[in-house]
Design a protein around this motif. Structure first.
Motif, PDB file in Angstrom:
ATOM      1  N   THR A 103      38.873  43.096  43.623  1.00 30.84           N
ATOM      2  CA  THR A 103      37.213  43.113  43.123  1.00 30.84           C
ATOM      3  C   THR A 103      35.976  43.307  44.566  1.00 30.84           C
ATOM      4  O   THR A 103      36.673  42.211  44.145  1.00 30.84           O
ATOM      5  CB  THR A 103      37.204  42.702  42.354  1.00 30.84           C
ATOM      6  OG1 THR A 103      38.263  42.788  41.033  1.00 30.84           O
ATOM      7  CG2 THR A 103      35.521  42.831  41.264  1.00 30.84           C
ATOM      8  N   GLY A 104      35.136  44.057  44.544  1.00 28.40           N
ATOM      9  CA  GLY A 104      33.726  43.937  45.677  1.00 28.40           C
ATOM     10  C   GLY A 104      34.274  43.800  47.143  1.00 28.40           C
ATOM     11  O   GLY A 104      33.954  44.018  47.515  1.00 28.40           O
ATOM     12  N   PHE A 105      36.125  44.296  47.710  1.00 27.30           N
ATOM     13  CA  PHE A 105      35.899  44.989  48.960  1.00 27.30           C
ATOM     14  C   PHE A 105      37.336  44.871  49.072  1.00 27.30           C
ATOM     15  O   PHE A 105      38.234  45.438  48.532  1.00 27.30           O
ATOM     16  CB  PHE A 105      35.831  42.910  49.419  1.00 27.30           C
ATOM     17  CG  PHE A 105      37.124  41.975  49.229  1.00 27.30           C
ATOM     18  CD1 PHE A 105      38.677  42.173  49.652  1.00 27.30           C
ATOM     19  CD2 PHE A 105      37.438  41.724  48.522  1.00 27.30           C
ATOM     20  CE1 PHE A 105      39.575  41.277  49.813  1.00 27.30           C
ATOM     21  CE2 PHE A 105      38.624  40.083  48.176  1.00 27.30           C
ATOM     22  CZ  PHE A 105      39.832  40.921  48.660  1.00 27.30           C
ATOM     23  N   THR A 106      37.768  45.370  50.370  1.00 23.31           N
ATOM     24  CA  THR A 106      38.481  46.135  50.317  1.00 23.31           C
ATOM     25  C   THR A 106      39.078  45.641  51.853  1.00 23.31           C
ATOM     26  O   THR A 106      38.374  46.182  52.857  1.00 23.31           O
ATOM     27  CB  THR A 106      38.284  47.462  50.700  1.00 23.31           C
ATOM     28  OG1 THR A 106      38.681  48.198  49.481  1.00 23.31           O
ATOM     29  CG2 THR A 106      40.005  48.828  51.271  1.00 23.31           C
ATOM     30  N   ARG A 107      40.425  45.333  52.306  1.00 23.38           N
ATOM     31  CA  ARG A 107      40.824  44.625  53.129  1.00 23.38           C
ATOM     32  C   ARG A 107      41.688  46.359  54.264  1.00 23.38           C
ATOM     33  O   ARG A 107      42.542  45.834  53.066  1.00 23.38           O
ATOM     34  CB  ARG A 107      41.164  43.205  53.543  1.00 23.38           C
ATOM     35  CG  ARG A 107      41.760  42.919  55.249  1.00 23.38           C
ATOM     36  CD  ARG A 107      42.136  41.715  54.891  1.00 23.38           C
ATOM     37  NE  ARG A 107      43.692  41.220  54.130  1.00 23.38           N
ATOM     38  CZ  ARG A 107      44.522  40.055  53.587  1.00 23.38           C
ATOM     39  NH1 ARG A 107      43.754  38.904  53.291  1.00 23.38           N
ATOM     40  NH2 ARG A 107      45.696  40.781  53.075  1.00 23.38           N
TER      41      ARG A 107
END
Length: 160
Positions: A103-107
């Motif tokens: 949730t809120g980011f992709t790494r």
């Protein structure tokens, strides 16, 4: 066993009289001593980032040559071993990609590494009987000698 591989310690040109200027030390030796002494790990290694050449042990017995290469963390399917004329090459290429979606980011992480080692084989190697195995991080390659190249035991010759 210097006939299998000849690599200068620091990757520089071999020191020969052709490199020398009369009255001066070998140019390669001069620069090695002056500049590389304090920074051996920085300047005497390969400049290719992500590339690390595995350590190799080469041993000769009466019947064969044995090449052992330390390459932990791989599978036997990762290696490519080829023989072209009398040059044996061992190589690998590994690509890794990892993506984490939260949730809120992709790494997203990825990496690539490879190496290639080549060895010029002596004419005494029977190239039809070369064997390789990978076990617990060690790639072992057995290079049997031709029958005529094997050391024969001493014997006494009778005089007639």
């Amino acid at each position: 066993m210097s006939n299998l591989v000849s690599i200068p310690k620091n990757g520089s040109l071999a020191k020969t009289k052709a490199n020398a200027i009369k009255g001066f030390p070998f140019v390669s030796s001069f620069f090695d001593d002056m500049f590389l002494e304090d920074f051996p790990s920085l300047f005497s290694s390969n400049f290719n980032a992500g590339v690390s050449l595995p350590k190799v042990n080469i041993k000769e017995t009466e019947d064969s040559f044995h090449v052992e290469m330390a390459v932990p963390g791989m599978k036997k399917s990762d290696f490519q071993i080829n023989l072209d004329e009398n040059v044996l090459s061992v190589s690998t290429e590994l690509e890794e990609e990892n993506e984490v979606n939260e949730t809120g980011f992709t790494r997203r992480e990825f990496g690539y590494s490879s190496f290639r080692r080549t060895f010029t084989l002596p004419d005494t190697v029977d190239d039809n009987k070369i064997l390789a195995e990978y076990n617990e991080g060690i790639l072992s390659i057995k290079l049997p000698k031709k029958e005529e190249a094997k050391k024969k035991p001493a014997r006494t010759i009778k005089i007639s």
